[in-house]
Design a protein around this motif. Structure first.
Motif, short mmCIF file in Angstrom:
data_model
loop_
_atom_site.label_atom_id
_atom_site.label_comp_id
_atom_site.label_asym_id
_atom_site.label_seq_id
_atom_site.Cartn_x
_atom_site.Cartn_y
_atom_site.Cartn_z
N PHE A 35 0.83 -1.20 0.00
CA PHE A 35 0.00 0.00 0.00
C PHE A 35 0.87 1.26 0.00
CE2 PHE A 35 -3.88 -2.25 2.11
CZ PHE A 35 -4.10 -2.97 0.95
N HIS A 36 1.99 1.23 0.68
CA HIS A 36 2.93 2.36 0.67
C HIS A 36 3.35 2.66 -0.77
CE1 HIS A 36 6.60 4.69 1.45
NE2 HIS A 36 7.25 3.79 0.73
N TRP A 37 3.67 1.63 -1.51
CA TRP A 37 4.11 1.82 -2.89
C TRP A 37 2.99 2.30 -3.80
CZ3 TRP A 37 6.37 -3.72 -2.72
CH2 TRP A 37 7.67 -3.70 -2.19
N ASN A 38 1.77 1.89 -3.54
CA ASN A 38 0.70 2.05 -4.52
C ASN A 38 -0.42 3.02 -4.14
OD1 ASN A 38 1.49 0.17 -6.69
ND2 ASN A 38 1.46 -1.32 -5.02
N LEU A 58 -0.55 9.27 3.80
CA LEU A 58 -0.59 7.81 3.87
C LEU A 58 0.72 7.17 3.45
CD1 LEU A 58 -4.21 7.12 2.62
CD2 LEU A 58 -3.34 7.05 4.97
N HIS A 59 1.36 7.73 2.44
CA HIS A 59 2.64 7.19 2.00
C HIS A 59 3.64 7.19 3.16
CE1 HIS A 59 5.70 6.21 -1.01
NE2 HIS A 59 6.47 7.15 -0.49
N LEU A 60 3.71 8.30 3.88
CA LEU A 60 4.62 8.40 5.02
C LEU A 60 4.16 7.53 6.20
CD1 LEU A 60 5.35 12.24 4.91
CD2 LEU A 60 6.88 10.37 4.22
N MET A 61 2.86 7.52 6.46
CA MET A 61 2.34 6.71 7.56
C MET A 61 2.58 5.23 7.31
SD MET A 61 -1.57 6.39 9.02
CE MET A 61 -1.61 7.94 9.88
N PHE A 62 2.28 4.77 6.10
CA PHE A 62 2.49 3.37 5.77
C PHE A 62 3.98 3.00 5.87
CE2 PHE A 62 -1.47 3.27 2.77
CZ PHE A 62 -2.31 3.34 3.86
N GLU A 63 4.85 3.92 5.50
CA GLU A 63 6.28 3.64 5.61
C GLU A 63 6.68 3.43 7.08
OE1 GLU A 63 10.54 5.25 3.96
OE2 GLU A 63 8.98 6.74 4.29
N VAL A 123 -6.84 1.68 3.93
CA VAL A 123 -6.87 1.98 5.37
C VAL A 123 -7.76 0.99 6.10
CG1 VAL A 123 -7.56 3.71 7.09
CG2 VAL A 123 -6.27 4.42 5.06
N ALA A 124 -8.95 0.71 5.55
CA ALA A 124 -9.87 -0.22 6.19
C ALA A 124 -9.25 -1.63 6.28
CB ALA A 124 -11.19 -0.27 5.41
N GLN A 125 -8.56 -2.06 5.24
CA GLN A 125 -7.92 -3.37 5.28
C GLN A 125 -6.79 -3.42 6.31
OE1 GLN A 125 -6.88 -5.45 1.75
NE2 GLN A 125 -8.67 -4.76 0.63
N LEU A 126 -6.05 -2.34 6.43
CA LEU A 126 -4.98 -2.32 7.43
C LEU A 126 -5.54 -2.31 8.85
CD1 LEU A 126 -2.34 0.03 5.77
CD2 LEU A 126 -2.36 -2.47 5.88
N VAL A 127 -6.66 -1.62 9.07
CA VAL A 127 -7.32 -1.69 10.38
C VAL A 127 -7.65 -3.14 10.71
CG1 VAL A 127 -9.43 -1.11 11.67
CG2 VAL A 127 -8.26 0.67 10.35
N LYS A 128 -8.27 -3.84 9.77
CA LYS A 128 -8.61 -5.25 9.98
C LYS A 128 -7.36 -6.08 10.26
CE LYS A 128 -11.51 -7.37 7.32
NZ LYS A 128 -12.23 -7.89 6.15
N PRO A 161 -6.45 -1.38 -4.21
CA PRO A 161 -7.67 -0.70 -3.78
C PRO A 161 -7.44 0.81 -3.64
CG PRO A 161 -6.70 -1.90 -1.95
CD PRO A 161 -5.87 -2.21 -3.16
N GLU A 162 -8.53 1.56 -3.60
CA GLU A 162 -8.40 3.01 -3.37
C GLU A 162 -8.00 3.22 -1.90
OE1 GLU A 162 -10.82 5.29 -1.70
OE2 GLU A 162 -11.81 3.55 -0.86
#
Length: 164
Positions: A45-48, A57-62, A112-117, A106-107
């Motif tokens: 997700f960070h990459w895409n 989100l790019h920074l948060m995912f990293e 974000v929803a998938q990462l919460v899960k 995904p958009e």
């Protein structure tokens, strides 16, 4: 020249019997598979990620996948300290993990929803192991599980906040 005789390593004697250590290692292997699958998903997700939240989100995912990279090492090393091999292949992780893989890109809201899960799944997996670890008085594993639950609960809360 005389050849050195191989030395047999001493038995593990840490106050937890082998069968209990094996059951704890099995539980930690499931956690490792969840942690690694979540790491991979977060890195993907960070990459895409795209859209108006890209930079955030790019920074948060990293930050999240870097933390996860350290976590998988800690969990794997605990399994080894208990005297068992740590799983380390995609095939093993696919069989052990409770986290679903994603197809396509995904958009950002779905990411974000998938990462919460995923984070909540890691919490549940860690919590499932805790009674056995507690009963065995395995404080190092209990400490590791507590730390992982704390990180995942906080991260899930922060991600959920983006969707409110």
């Amino acid at each position: 020249m005389a050849k050195d005789k191989p030395v047999k390593p001493p038995k593990i004697d840490i106050g937890i019997d082998k069968d209990t250590r094996a059951r704890i290692a099995q539980g930690l292997s499931r956690l490792l598979a969840d942690e690694y699958t979540l790491y991979l998903k977060t890195h993907n997700f960070h990459w895409n990620v795209t859209g108006p939240m890209f930079n955030t989100l790019h920074l948060m995912f990293e930050q999240q996948y870097l933390e996860a990279a350290t976590a998988v090492d800690l969990v794997a090393e605990r399994i080894r300290a208990l005297g068992f091999p740590a799983p380390g292949t995609y095939k093993q992780y696919a069989a052990l993990s409770s986290i679903e893989e994603v197809d396509g890109v995904p958009e950002w809201r779905e990411m974000v929803a998938q990462l919460v899960k995923g984070h909540e799944t890691c919490v549940r997996t860690a919590r499932e192991i805790f009674p056995l670890v507690d009963e065995a008085h395995d404080e190092p594993s209990a400490d590791l599980l507590t730390q992982r639950m704390q990180v995942h609960e906080k991260t899930a809360w922060m991600l959920r906040s983006l969707l409110e």
